[in-house]
Design an enzyme around this catalytic site. Structure first.
Site, PDB file in Angstrom:
ATOM      1  N   HIS A  36      10.663  -2.277  13.758  1.00  0.00           N
ATOM      2  CA  HIS A  36      10.816  -3.848  13.437  1.00  0.00           C
ATOM      3  C   HIS A  36       9.784  -4.546  14.139  1.00  0.00           C
ATOM      4  O   HIS A  36       9.207  -4.095  15.153  1.00  0.00           O
ATOM      5  CB  HIS A  36      12.125  -4.486  13.782  1.00  0.00           C
ATOM      6  CG  HIS A  36      12.197  -4.383  15.282  1.00  0.00           C
ATOM      7  ND1 HIS A  36      12.760  -3.279  16.206  1.00  0.00           N
ATOM      8  CD2 HIS A  36      11.840  -5.349  16.340  1.00  0.00           C
ATOM      9  CE1 HIS A  36      12.561  -3.782  17.413  1.00  0.00           C
ATOM     10  NE2 HIS A  36      12.151  -4.886  17.416  1.00  0.00           N
ATOM     11  N   HIS A 119       3.519  -7.394  16.855  1.00  0.00           N
ATOM     12  CA  HIS A 119       3.269  -5.692  16.841  1.00  0.00           C
ATOM     13  C   HIS A 119       4.442  -5.249  16.370  1.00  0.00           C
ATOM     14  O   HIS A 119       5.382  -5.638  16.397  1.00  0.00           O
ATOM     15  CB  HIS A 119       2.835  -5.678  18.128  1.00  0.00           C
ATOM     16  CG  HIS A 119       3.852  -5.451  19.125  1.00  0.00           C
ATOM     17  ND1 HIS A 119       4.071  -6.543  19.688  1.00  0.00           N
ATOM     18  CD2 HIS A 119       4.600  -4.403  19.657  1.00  0.00           C
ATOM     19  CE1 HIS A 119       5.084  -6.372  20.667  1.00  0.00           C
ATOM     20  NE2 HIS A 119       5.262  -5.013  20.537  1.00  0.00           N
TER      21      HIS A 119
END
Length: 182
Positions: A36, A119
């Site tokens: 995720h 990220h």
């Protein structure tokens, strides 16, 4: 409970990512269901503040947008402790992060003050992970670039510590985004 909001990935992208998760001894690779992009980390939140946060996050739906992953790197200076894929610069993602911060403030949830670095965490590393393997991995993925994908939902997750292995994530709420036809 520990709370964070995140964007999930389309299954085709999840498969593309799991195909590159290799080649670094001492890496504990993130399983596909945990891949995720965090939009905000709230930390430990009691039930009352969690309910207020849910209300504030849902109050003003944001428009959907496209996102793209590119490049790779690691966290940790002298001793790398995590590998990641980067997120291509996205004003819409930064607006979403700001939305999450403002919602937390209105709900009385104190957030970490660290700079937001979007990220996707690929792996956590043992202290014995050879630095040359980290460098080789980053070189191999330095030009990683995926096709843009539509972000049309954000999820509020709770994270629960387990005695062994990574934390258990549970979806607490979902926030659909507005999709407009151009």
């Amino acid at each position: 409970m520990i709370l964070f909001t995140a964007l999930q990935l389309p299954s085709r992208l999840t498969q593309q990512i799991t195909d590159v998760q290799r080649g670094v001894s001492g890496a504990r690779w993130s399983p596909p269901e945990k891949l995720h992009i965090t939009t905000a980390y709230y930390g430990e939140v009691d039930d009352d503040h969690a309910e207020a946060l849910d209300f504030e996050l849902a109050r003003h739906p944001l428009p959907g947008f496209e996102l793209q992953l590119e490049g790779a790197g690691h966290f940790g200076h002298m001793e790398p402790h995590a590998l990641w894929l980067g997120v291509k610069e996205s004003p819409a993602l930064l607006r979403l992060h700001e939305h999450c911060k403002h919602a937390a403030r209105r709900a009385g949830v104190k957030m970490d003050k660290r700079k937001y670095h979007p990220h996707l965490t690929l792996a956590y590393l043992k202290s014995t992970t050879p630095l040359e393997r980290v460098i080789a991995f980053e070189k191999r993925l330095s030009r990683f670039n995926c096709a843009p994908f539509l972000v049309d939902e954000m999820i509020l997750f709770s994270s629960h510590r387990k005695a062994r292995g990574g934390n258990l994530y549970r979806e607490e709420a979902s926030y659909p985004m507005l999709i407009t036809s151009g």
